[in-house]
Design an enzyme around this catalytic site. Structure first.
Site, PDB file in Angstrom:
ATOM      1  N   LYS A  45      40.704 -57.128  69.337  1.00  0.00           N
ATOM      2  CA  LYS A  45      41.319 -55.918  68.792  1.00  0.00           C
ATOM      3  C   LYS A  45      42.840 -55.915  69.014  1.00  0.00           C
ATOM      4  O   LYS A  45      43.612 -55.733  68.079  1.00  0.00           O
ATOM      5  CB  LYS A  45      40.657 -54.765  69.538  1.00  0.00           C
ATOM      6  CG  LYS A  45      41.149 -53.420  69.278  1.00  0.00           C
ATOM      7  CD  LYS A  45      40.199 -52.446  69.968  1.00  0.00           C
ATOM      8  CE  LYS A  45      40.209 -52.583  71.487  1.00  0.00           C
ATOM      9  NZ  LYS A  45      41.147 -51.674  72.120  1.00  0.00           N
ATOM     10  N   THR A  46      43.232 -56.133  70.249  1.00  0.00           N
ATOM     11  CA  THR A  46      44.657 -56.132  70.563  1.00  0.00           C
ATOM     12  C   THR A  46      45.370 -57.237  69.797  1.00  0.00           C
ATOM     13  O   THR A  46      46.482 -57.077  69.310  1.00  0.00           O
ATOM     14  CB  THR A  46      44.865 -56.351  72.063  1.00  0.00           C
ATOM     15  OG1 THR A  46      44.018 -55.454  72.768  1.00  0.00           O
ATOM     16  CG2 THR A  46      46.304 -56.098  72.459  1.00  0.00           C
ATOM     17  N   ASP A 231      45.669 -47.527  68.202  1.00  0.00           N
ATOM     18  CA  ASP A 231      44.656 -48.225  69.009  1.00  0.00           C
ATOM     19  C   ASP A 231      43.659 -47.205  69.551  1.00  0.00           C
ATOM     20  O   ASP A 231      43.984 -46.031  69.669  1.00  0.00           O
ATOM     21  CB  ASP A 231      45.392 -48.922  70.173  1.00  0.00           C
ATOM     22  CG  ASP A 231      44.524 -49.986  70.811  1.00  0.00           C
ATOM     23  OD1 ASP A 231      43.419 -50.256  70.292  1.00  0.00           O
ATOM     24  OD2 ASP A 231      44.957 -50.548  71.833  1.00  0.00           O
ATOM     25  N   GLU A 232      42.462 -47.637  69.897  1.00  0.00           N
ATOM     26  CA  GLU A 232      41.461 -46.748  70.514  1.00  0.00           C
ATOM     27  C   GLU A 232      41.271 -45.469  69.713  1.00  0.00           C
ATOM     28  O   GLU A 232      41.235 -44.368  70.261  1.00  0.00           O
ATOM     29  CB  GLU A 232      41.873 -46.373  71.950  1.00  0.00           C
ATOM     30  CG  GLU A 232      42.271 -47.530  72.834  1.00  0.00           C
ATOM     31  CD  GLU A 232      41.082 -48.263  73.424  1.00  0.00           C
ATOM     32  OE1 GLU A 232      39.941 -48.090  72.927  1.00  0.00           O
ATOM     33  OE2 GLU A 232      41.277 -49.028  74.380  1.00  0.00           O
ATOM     34  N   GLN A 262      32.603 -47.378  72.291  1.00  0.00           N
ATOM     35  CA  GLN A 262      33.423 -47.284  73.497  1.00  0.00           C
ATOM     36  C   GLN A 262      34.139 -45.947  73.617  1.00  0.00           C
ATOM     37  O   GLN A 262      35.134 -45.817  74.329  1.00  0.00           O
ATOM     38  CB  GLN A 262      34.445 -48.415  73.523  1.00  0.00           C
ATOM     39  CG  GLN A 262      33.807 -49.782  73.662  1.00  0.00           C
ATOM     40  CD  GLN A 262      34.836 -50.876  73.804  1.00  0.00           C
ATOM     41  OE1 GLN A 262      35.625 -50.888  74.735  1.00  0.00           O
ATOM     42  NE2 GLN A 262      34.837 -51.798  72.849  1.00  0.00           N
ATOM     43  N   ARG A 616      33.247 -55.534  79.934  1.00  0.00           N
ATOM     44  CA  ARG A 616      34.516 -56.002  80.517  1.00  0.00           C
ATOM     45  C   ARG A 616      34.362 -57.416  81.078  1.00  0.00           C
ATOM     46  O   ARG A 616      35.332 -58.107  81.339  1.00  0.00           O
ATOM     47  CB  ARG A 616      34.994 -55.112  81.678  1.00  0.00           C
ATOM     48  CG  ARG A 616      35.295 -53.666  81.394  1.00  0.00           C
ATOM     49  CD  ARG A 616      36.216 -53.465  80.264  1.00  0.00           C
ATOM     50  NE  ARG A 616      35.443 -53.257  79.032  1.00  0.00           N
ATOM     51  CZ  ARG A 616      35.943 -53.411  77.820  1.00  0.00           C
ATOM     52  NH1 ARG A 616      37.190 -53.752  77.666  1.00  0.00           N
ATOM     53  NH2 ARG A 616      35.193 -53.213  76.746  1.00  0.00           N
TER      54      ARG A 616
END
Length: 740
Positions: A45-46, A231-232, A262, A616
């Site tokens: 994603k990043t 983002d997010e 998430q 994670r």
DNA sequence: TGTAGTATCTTTTTT
DNA sequence: AGATACTACA
């Protein structure tokens, strides 16, 4: 621009596009129009966001027209660093990247006058807000019930995040409690405004109001931010959504990235509908799904997937990976929280001794901050370096907040909160009574306390001694403000001022170890300010205060050294570690259940949090739970978390420790938590049909009353209020309860 | 007004 | 158990 893009789409030699998979590349190339990227955990994603921004710069979009909104300042910083590796670092500096709160604070500082603030407004943190509400509450006689200042603050915050003004909130409130909160909300808001202060939520709401009321200002920022990336997105709330809509409505170049699985901030007003309804809001949007996971082993990914399947509301997607199968997830049962900590630390040591991992590769996640203590103790005993991310942050320490309050006062003397905080710290003989007179006078005239100090001779009932002290205080403050305005030797002025405040000599006189720790903290803070002012040109105290008021715990710590990381599951979002321990997997703790509200929605959020925790991990996951845990000072019998049952057993290796402390290794049992055998020496409760309100007899605790029941079968448990020892949480399976 | 001693509550999660 | 808030006293 269309022409340029189609040319570049075929040009795969662009280094920015290399090392992206097809879907990622498509998402990067979709430059214009609304874009939704549904990005599973670990799917890059990043990477997509940073590459997209780099690509925008590469095709000639001026960096200063790019706005990138993230959840933490750390994420923004990481993004900027990565972009600077892809494009001219000078260009990457000109991007607007930051959290919603920090970017909006910047905008508001420029435009404050338009909405009736001055640009030196203070930003109040949660503690400040709660203190104000406490004080307001004193004026209401009906503060005896369960309605605490914290609860009220939370309700107000949720209202703000839905953009409900006090008036609108009052109109929509149906219960007497809500109506009362509405009054408090109004008073709170007026008070903030009078103090020229905003709380965290105001930074969002006021930005929205600013744009709504002043189309020409909105227009200016629409022209400035022609490309917006978020983002997010699953954790944005309604105000954030509305401002995004305002800003993007002209050019419509908005890219949002998120993963509904998430979303873990519903309790704070995040609205998962924002991501679920993106296509409705932007019918012409393009959607890209990133489903290849680059982070975790197959085992970890499948295990996480098997849990999240229990949630009903989800965007359909399936994650896959080319990574190795990896090792099974190991589950440990522990006698109590001490043993849990020892076991985790023992395991960490053997992992590191094994040579495959270092301490820095390992993270321990827990549900509540309070759980960190046992792990800290155990790690310290073994001389293992560790760092607690979050928890009681440096900036929340009393002495640090005191110094900051002194500094805030220089920037904004009308900041009542700051003034009240330090007017008698160190003690100057200004007690409650004197302060109350001052506050009354100020309130009647709708002026700040500091302004009231200017008319001190008019205020009745003050003692002469207090008047003298207050006059000195005011003059001292004014002198310092003047000195600061000379703009030379700012750092020296500040140091001198804090010294004159008497805080330092107060702690020196106390002279205990604790006092020296506090002095050390003050010293650290002053050094930090000095560094900030010398490092950044053209900055002043205001910039420093704004920066630190929006700093988050995750941002402060440099997570890079060879330390074991301890943090809450919430703090863990966005990070990754080779080895992850998730501890305290017990009903009531994780999932955390509070007595009244345990809606399905709450449980689904807890499950997503568990999902975040597992995903994670890159190589290895350990899960632990304790049978007995101390809560509020006494023992509570715990039940293993239902999440443990939900993980497909194929992916688990369960270690069950019997009461005789011999460890039984169980490989892939049919159902890992069907192991009643360990407890067979205990009688089963004979009458299992307990009801709330039943009177029961326990062999040790005596007579009690059942207050709460949950779970079923082996996991059934009861909350019983005993006459002798108060409330106990008991597993019916072990507790020999008799109905009487 | 400040302090010592007592009562009460706490455990979500964070910008 | 430990911190914080409140009360009674000097």
């Amino acid at each position: 621009m269309n022409k340029i893009i189609s040319e570049i789409e075929t040009n795969e030699t662009n280094p920015i596009l290399r090392n992206l998979n097809i879907e990622q590349r498509k998402a990067v190339l979709a430059v214009e129009g609304p874009v939704l990227i549904v990005a599973g955990a670990g799917s890059g994603k990043t990477r997509v966001l940073t590459h997209k921004i780099a690509y925008l710069i590469d095709i000639g979009i001026p960096p200063q027209n790019i706005l990138a909104l993230t959840f933490t300042n750390k994420a923004a910083q990481v993004m900027r660093e990565r972009i600077s590796l892809l494009v001219n670092p000078e260009a990457s500096k000109r991007i607007w990247a930051g959290t919603f709160h920090s970017i909006f604070a910047k905008i508001l500082r420029f435009e404050a006058n338009a909405i009736g603030y001055s640009s030196n407004f203070s930003i109040y943190d949660t503690d400040d807000s709660v203190n104000i509400i406490k004080r307001i509450l004193e004026g209401y006689s009906i503060s005896n019930n369960r309605l605490t200042a914290e609860t009220i603050h939370h309700i107000i915050s949720l209202a703000k995040n839905k953009v409900l003004s006090p008036e609108e909130f009052a109109r929509t409130s149906s219960t007497p409690i809500d109506r009362q909160v509405a009054d408090i909300y109004k008073e709170y808001q007026d008070y903030l405004h009078q103090n020229n202060a905003m709380d965290f939520d105001d930074l969002l709401v006021n930005t929205y109001e600013l744009f709504r009321s002043y189309p020409e200002i909105l227009h200016k920022y629409q022209e400035r931010f022609t490309f917006i990336l978020v983002d997010e997105y699953q954790d944005t709330n309604k105000v954030q959504y509305l401002v995004l809509k305002q800003l993007s409505s002209k050019y419509r170049n908005i890219t949002v990235v998120g993963d509904d699985a998430q979303s873990i901030y519903r309790w704070r007003g995040a609205d998962i509908r924002n991501i679920l309804d993106f296509q409705k809001d932007f019918p012409d949007s393009k959607i890209f799904r990133l489903e290849q996971n680059y982070r975790s082993t197959k085992c970890i990914l499948s295990a996480a997937d098997s849990v999240i399947k229990f949630n009903k509301k989800q965007i359909e997607k399936k994650l896959w990976t080319e990574n190795e199968d990896g090792e099974l997830i190991e589950v440990f049962q522990c006698e109590n929280e001490k043993e849990e900590a020892n076991l985790v630390v023992k395991t960490i040591k053997s992992l590191v001794d094994g040579g495959k991992f270092s301490f820095g590769d390992i993270a321990i996640f827990y549900r509540t901050n309070a759980q960190s203590l046992e792990f800290e103790n155990a790690l310290r005993r073994e001389n293992i370096n560790y760092v607690v991310v979050g928890g009681l942050s440096f900036y929340k320490r009393k002495e640090v907040k005191d110094v900051l309050a002194y500094l805030k006062l220089l920037v904004n003397p009308n900041d009542n909160e700051a003034l009240i905080r330090i007017i008698n710290e160190p003690p100057r003989g200004i007690g409650k009574i004197t302060l109350a007179h001052l506050m009354n006078y100020a309130k009647e005239r709708k002026i700040s306390i500091f302004e009231a100090l200017g008319n001190i001779d008019e205020i009745s009932n003050l003692q002469n001694r207090a008047i003298g002290v207050l006059k000195d205080f005011r003059n001292w403050l004014l002198r310092t403000v003047d000195k600061l305005n000379e703009k030379v030797g700012i750092a020296d002025t500040i140091y001198q001022y804090i010294k004159e405040s008497g805080l330092i000599s107060m702690y020196e006189e106390i002279g205990t170890d604790d006092a020296y720790d506090r002095l050390e903290n003050i010293n650290t803070l002053l050094t930090d300010i000095y560094d900030f002012l010398t490092r950044n040109e053209n900055t002043d105290l205001y910039d420093y205060l704004q920066q630190i008021s929006l700093i988050s715990d995750i941002d402060e710590k440099n997570i890079a050294t060879e330390q074991v990381k301890l943090m809450t599951l919430h703090s863990a979002k966005g990070l990754e570690f080779p080895v992850v321990f998730i501890v305290g997997l017990e009903q009531g703790l994780f999932p955390l259940i509070r007595y009244k509200s345990k809606s399905n929605e709450d449980e689904e959020e807890e499950r997503r949090l568990f999902y975040v925790g597992i995903t994670r991990a890159m190589k290895k996951v350990y899960l632990t739970y304790a049978l007995v845990r101390h809560r509020f000072g006494d023992e509570s019998y715990q039940v293993p978390s239902k999440f443990l049952q939900e993980i497909d057993n194929k992916y688990l290796l369960v270690h069950t420790e019997s009461r005789r402390k011999t460890i039984t290794f169980v490989d892939r049992p049919k159902n890992a938590f069907d192991y009643k055998d360990d407890f067979n020496d205990f009688d089963q409760t004979e009458d299992n049909t307990l009801k709330i309100g039943d009177k029961v007899l326990h062999p040790f605790f005596g007579i009690g009353r059942v207050e709460h029941l949950e779970g079923s079968g082996n996991f059934a448990q009861a909350l019983v209020n005993f006459d002798s020892v108060g409330r106990k949480r008991l597993m019916l399976q072990y507790a020999k309860l008799k109905k009487v």
